[in-house]
Design a protein around this motif. Structure first.
Motif, PDB file in Angstrom:
ATOM      1  N   ASP A  74       0.808  -1.216   0.000  1.00 53.82           N
ATOM      2  CA  ASP A  74       0.000   0.000   0.000  1.00 53.82           C
ATOM      3  C   ASP A  74       0.844   1.270   0.000  1.00 53.82           C
ATOM      4  O   ASP A  74       0.487   2.252  -0.653  1.00 53.82           O
ATOM      5  CB  ASP A  74      -0.919   0.001   1.223  1.00 53.82           C
ATOM      6  CG  ASP A  74      -1.834  -1.212   1.233  1.00 53.82           C
ATOM      7  OD1 ASP A  74      -2.772  -1.246   0.423  1.00 53.82           O
ATOM      8  OD2 ASP A  74      -1.590  -2.140   2.031  1.00 53.82           O
ATOM      9  N   GLU A  75       1.962   1.262   0.707  1.00 55.23           N
ATOM     10  CA  GLU A  75       2.820   2.443   0.784  1.00 55.23           C
ATOM     11  C   GLU A  75       4.288   2.022   0.798  1.00 55.23           C
ATOM     12  O   GLU A  75       4.616   0.886   1.173  1.00 55.23           O
ATOM     13  CB  GLU A  75       2.533   3.272   2.038  1.00 55.23           C
ATOM     14  CG  GLU A  75       1.173   3.952   2.047  1.00 55.23           C
ATOM     15  CD  GLU A  75       0.915   4.753   3.307  1.00 55.23           C
ATOM     16  OE1 GLU A  75      -0.073   5.524   3.316  1.00 55.23           O
ATOM     17  OE2 GLU A  75       1.668   4.608   4.287  1.00 55.23           O
ATOM     18  N   ILE A  76       5.156   2.954   0.406  1.00 51.20           N
ATOM     19  CA  ILE A  76       6.600   2.719   0.408  1.00 51.20           C
ATOM     20  C   ILE A  76       7.289   3.937   1.010  1.00 51.20           C
ATOM     21  O   ILE A  76       7.043   5.074   0.598  1.00 51.20           O
ATOM     22  CB  ILE A  76       7.151   2.485  -1.010  1.00 51.20           C
ATOM     23  CG1 ILE A  76       6.458   1.293  -1.671  1.00 51.20           C
ATOM     24  CG2 ILE A  76       8.662   2.267  -0.969  1.00 51.20           C
ATOM     25  CD1 ILE A  76       6.846   1.102  -3.129  1.00 51.20           C
ATOM     26  N   TYR A  77       8.144   3.700   2.001  1.00 55.45           N
ATOM     27  CA  TYR A  77       9.011   4.744   2.547  1.00 55.45           C
ATOM     28  C   TYR A  77      10.437   4.458   2.074  1.00 55.45           C
ATOM     29  O   TYR A  77      10.948   3.351   2.283  1.00 55.45           O
ATOM     30  CB  TYR A  77       9.017   4.738   4.078  1.00 55.45           C
ATOM     31  CG  TYR A  77       7.727   5.145   4.740  1.00 55.45           C
ATOM     32  CD1 TYR A  77       7.532   6.448   5.191  1.00 55.45           C
ATOM     33  CD2 TYR A  77       6.714   4.212   4.959  1.00 55.45           C
ATOM     34  CE1 TYR A  77       6.354   6.817   5.827  1.00 55.45           C
ATOM     35  CE2 TYR A  77       5.527   4.570   5.591  1.00 55.45           C
ATOM     36  CZ  TYR A  77       5.366   5.878   6.026  1.00 55.45           C
ATOM     37  OH  TYR A  77       4.198   6.241   6.664  1.00 55.45           O
ATOM     38  N   THR A  78      11.075   5.442   1.452  1.00 49.55           N
ATOM     39  CA  THR A  78      12.480   5.278   1.074  1.00 49.55           C
ATOM     40  C   THR A  78      13.290   6.448   1.604  1.00 49.55           C
ATOM     41  O   THR A  78      12.976   7.610   1.313  1.00 49.55           O
ATOM     42  CB  THR A  78      12.655   5.199  -0.454  1.00 49.55           C
ATOM     43  OG1 THR A  78      11.975   6.290  -1.079  1.00 49.55           O
ATOM     44  CG2 THR A  78      12.112   3.893  -0.989  1.00 49.55           C
ATOM     45  N   PHE A  79      14.297   6.125   2.384  1.00 48.67           N
ATOM     46  CA  PHE A  79      15.286   7.140   2.745  1.00 48.67           C
ATOM     47  C   PHE A  79      16.405   7.042   1.720  1.00 48.67           C
ATOM     48  O   PHE A  79      17.032   5.985   1.577  1.00 48.67           O
ATOM     49  CB  PHE A  79      15.847   6.918   4.147  1.00 48.67           C
ATOM     50  CG  PHE A  79      16.925   7.908   4.493  1.00 48.67           C
ATOM     51  CD1 PHE A  79      16.612   9.122   5.079  1.00 48.67           C
ATOM     52  CD2 PHE A  79      18.255   7.648   4.179  1.00 48.67           C
ATOM     53  CE1 PHE A  79      17.599  10.062   5.357  1.00 48.67           C
ATOM     54  CE2 PHE A  79      19.250   8.574   4.451  1.00 48.67           C
ATOM     55  CZ  PHE A  79      18.920   9.782   5.046  1.00 48.67           C
ATOM     56  N   ILE A  80      16.650   8.136   0.992  1.00 49.65           N
ATOM     57  CA  ILE A  80      17.684   8.154  -0.049  1.00 49.65           C
ATOM     58  C   ILE A  80      18.931   8.817   0.523  1.00 49.65           C
ATOM     59  O   ILE A  80      18.927  10.006   0.851  1.00 49.65           O
ATOM     60  CB  ILE A  80      17.187   8.920  -1.291  1.00 49.65           C
ATOM     61  CG1 ILE A  80      15.873   8.306  -1.796  1.00 49.65           C
ATOM     62  CG2 ILE A  80      18.245   8.875  -2.399  1.00 49.65           C
ATOM     63  CD1 ILE A  80      15.198   9.118  -2.881  1.00 49.65           C
ATOM     64  N   GLY A  81      19.984   8.037   0.680  1.00 50.12           N
ATOM     65  CA  GLY A  81      21.204   8.528   1.310  1.00 50.12           C
ATOM     66  C   GLY A  81      22.145   9.194   0.333  1.00 50.12           C
ATOM     67  O   GLY A  81      21.994   9.108  -0.889  1.00 50.12           O
ATOM     68  N   ASN A  82      23.155   9.846   0.887  1.00 48.71           N
ATOM     69  CA  ASN A  82      24.097  10.658   0.091  1.00 48.71           C
ATOM     70  C   ASN A  82      25.348   9.872  -0.288  1.00 48.71           C
ATOM     71  O   ASN A  82      26.469  10.384  -0.246  1.00 48.71           O
ATOM     72  CB  ASN A  82      24.494  11.911   0.875  1.00 48.71           C
ATOM     73  CG  ASN A  82      25.249  11.581   2.156  1.00 48.71           C
ATOM     74  OD1 ASN A  82      24.991  10.556   2.774  1.00 48.71           O
ATOM     75  ND2 ASN A  82      26.168  12.446   2.558  1.00 48.71           N
ATOM     76  N   ILE A  83      25.156   8.599  -0.667  1.00 48.36           N
ATOM     77  CA  ILE A  83      26.297   7.777  -1.058  1.00 48.36           C
ATOM     78  C   ILE A  83      25.977   7.045  -2.358  1.00 48.36           C
ATOM     79  O   ILE A  83      24.817   6.851  -2.704  1.00 48.36           O
ATOM     80  CB  ILE A  83      26.670   6.735   0.030  1.00 48.36           C
ATOM     81  CG1 ILE A  83      25.486   5.795   0.301  1.00 48.36           C
ATOM     82  CG2 ILE A  83      27.115   7.425   1.316  1.00 48.36           C
ATOM     83  CD1 ILE A  83      25.832   4.639   1.231  1.00 48.36           C
ATOM     84  N   ILE A  84      27.028   6.648  -3.065  1.00 50.58           N
ATOM     85  CA  ILE A  84      26.921   5.809  -4.253  1.00 50.58           C
ATOM     86  C   ILE A  84      27.572   4.467  -3.929  1.00 50.58           C
ATOM     87  O   ILE A  84      28.719   4.420  -3.480  1.00 50.58           O
ATOM     88  CB  ILE A  84      27.629   6.445  -5.472  1.00 50.58           C
ATOM     89  CG1 ILE A  84      26.967   7.773  -5.856  1.00 50.58           C
ATOM     90  CG2 ILE A  84      27.641   5.469  -6.649  1.00 50.58           C
ATOM     91  CD1 ILE A  84      25.618   7.642  -6.497  1.00 50.58           C
ATOM     92  N   ILE A  85      26.850   3.378  -4.155  1.00 48.61           N
ATOM     93  CA  ILE A  85      27.386   2.036  -3.899  1.00 48.61           C
ATOM     94  C   ILE A  85      27.840   1.377  -5.192  1.00 48.61           C
ATOM     95  O   ILE A  85      28.928   0.820  -5.271  1.00 48.61           O
ATOM     96  CB  ILE A  85      26.336   1.164  -3.179  1.00 48.61           C
ATOM     97  CG1 ILE A  85      26.057   1.741  -1.782  1.00 48.61           C
ATOM     98  CG2 ILE A  85      26.824  -0.283  -3.079  1.00 48.61           C
ATOM     99  CD1 ILE A  85      24.996   1.005  -1.007  1.00 48.61           C
ATOM    100  N   GLY A  86      27.022   1.445  -6.241  1.00 51.30           N
ATOM    101  CA  GLY A  86      27.393   0.860  -7.522  1.00 51.30           C
ATOM    102  C   GLY A  86      27.395  -0.659  -7.513  1.00 51.30           C
ATOM    103  O   GLY A  86      27.147  -1.303  -6.498  1.00 51.30           O
ATOM    104  N   GLY A  87      27.696  -1.235  -8.672  1.00 47.90           N
ATOM    105  CA  GLY A  87      27.768  -2.696  -8.792  1.00 47.90           C
ATOM    106  C   GLY A  87      26.518  -3.273  -9.397  1.00 47.90           C
ATOM    107  O   GLY A  87      25.437  -3.149  -8.830  1.00 47.90           O
ATOM    108  N   TYR A  88      26.654  -3.918 -10.562  1.00 51.01           N
ATOM    109  CA  TYR A  88      25.469  -4.473 -11.226  1.00 51.01           C
ATOM    110  C   TYR A  88      24.844  -5.600 -10.424  1.00 51.01           C
ATOM    111  O   TYR A  88      23.660  -5.917 -10.580  1.00 51.01           O
ATOM    112  CB  TYR A  88      25.808  -4.958 -12.646  1.00 51.01           C
ATOM    113  CG  TYR A  88      26.798  -6.091 -12.717  1.00 51.01           C
ATOM    114  CD1 TYR A  88      26.379  -7.407 -12.584  1.00 51.01           C
ATOM    115  CD2 TYR A  88      28.155  -5.851 -12.922  1.00 51.01           C
ATOM    116  CE1 TYR A  88      27.282  -8.458 -12.657  1.00 51.01           C
ATOM    117  CE2 TYR A  88      29.068  -6.894 -12.987  1.00 51.01           C
ATOM    118  CZ  TYR A  88      28.631  -8.190 -12.854  1.00 51.01           C
ATOM    119  OH  TYR A  88      29.526  -9.219 -12.909  1.00 51.01           O
ATOM    120  N   SER A  89      25.609  -6.219  -9.523  1.00 54.98           N
ATOM    121  CA  SER A  89      25.072  -7.317  -8.722  1.00 54.98           C
ATOM    122  C   SER A  89      24.607  -6.875  -7.336  1.00 54.98           C
ATOM    123  O   SER A  89      24.091  -7.688  -6.567  1.00 54.98           O
ATOM    124  CB  SER A  89      26.117  -8.425  -8.568  1.00 54.98           C
ATOM    125  OG  SER A  89      27.269  -7.938  -7.892  1.00 54.98           O
TER     126      SER A  89
END
Length: 240
Positions: free
Chosen positions: A180-195
């Protein structure tokens, strides 16, 4: 096609909560959990737990991170007890083949009920071990039937479920229109990696099935951004 209000009378209200990197990852390519959010977000998550009847995760999250799924704040635990509730929400693991370790933190930390949801394919010897530590619910044949599980949880009096991953469980719930709902905290980092796992993995939607979200709220928090979404399902009853 029109937007459709999903009937949740036969299942609990279900929402996802996750911290993701700026590029949408929830953990590293080694599937190791790292700190993405800060203290304010951790307090927010603890408050969400306090107000939920249950917290649900998939077996992949248990094997990778071994979470306790408990409420951290003593004040919030006491609030629940004053309301006549267990100090922690019911902790649920979706575990088709009963792979939850018998020494998992969910069994060792915090008071409250535990539920392991398995399928009929789960080995009986593993079920015997888990039945000594939790309520085991069998739903589905080769893997857990999440719709059936949701209905059974509703029958048990569970009205509101917080889901904390992982990406495969998130996909399964969304693809079955159970969120029904989604909470996302978007952080200030890049992780990367296709896997590296993202918020939602799985097989993905076809072009004409792509899920739409409605922005409910957003705010700057810690060093990132908290976004709340409502899930919109398309009504295809009038389509040809």
């Amino acid at each position: 096609m029109n937007e459709k209000q999903i009937d949740i009378r036969n299942r609990p209200f279900i929402f996802l909560n996750a911290a993701v990197s700026a590029d949408g990852k929830i953990s590293t390519k080694e599937r190791r959990q790292i700190k993405i959010s800060g203290d304010c977000d951790l307090e927010r998550v603890d408050e969400l737990k306090k107000d939920s009847d249950a917290i649900m995760v998939g077996i992949g999250t248990v094997l990778a991170d071994d979470p306790s799924l408990t409420i951290k704040s003593e004040t919030r635990r006491n609030y629940r007890k004053d309301e006549g509730l267990d100090e922690n929400p019911v902790r649920i693991i979706v575990d088709s083949r009963a792979r939850t370790p018998k020494n998992a933190d969910i069994f060792k930390k915090g008071k409250g009920k535990r539920i392991i949801a398995v399928s009929k394919s789960a080995p009986k010897e593993k079920l015997k071990i888990l039945e000594d530590k939790a309520t085991v619910i069998v739903a589905g044949d080769g893997k857990v039937d999440l719709k059936m599980l949701a209905e059974k949880l509703k029958e048990m009096g569970i009205e509101k479920i917080m889901v904390e991953g992982g990406s495969s469980l998130n996909w399964s719930l969304l693809s079955l229109k159970l969120v029904d709902e989604i909470y996302t905290f978007i952080g200030n980092i890049i992780i990367g990696g296709y896997s590296a796992p993202t918020l939602v993995d799985g097989s993905g939607f076809l072009e004409n099935e792509i899920l739409q979200l409605k922005l409910a709220n957003f705010e700057q928090m810690d060093k990132g951004l908290l976004v709340k979404w409502q899930v919109v399902y398309k009504d295809t009853s009038d389509s040809k």
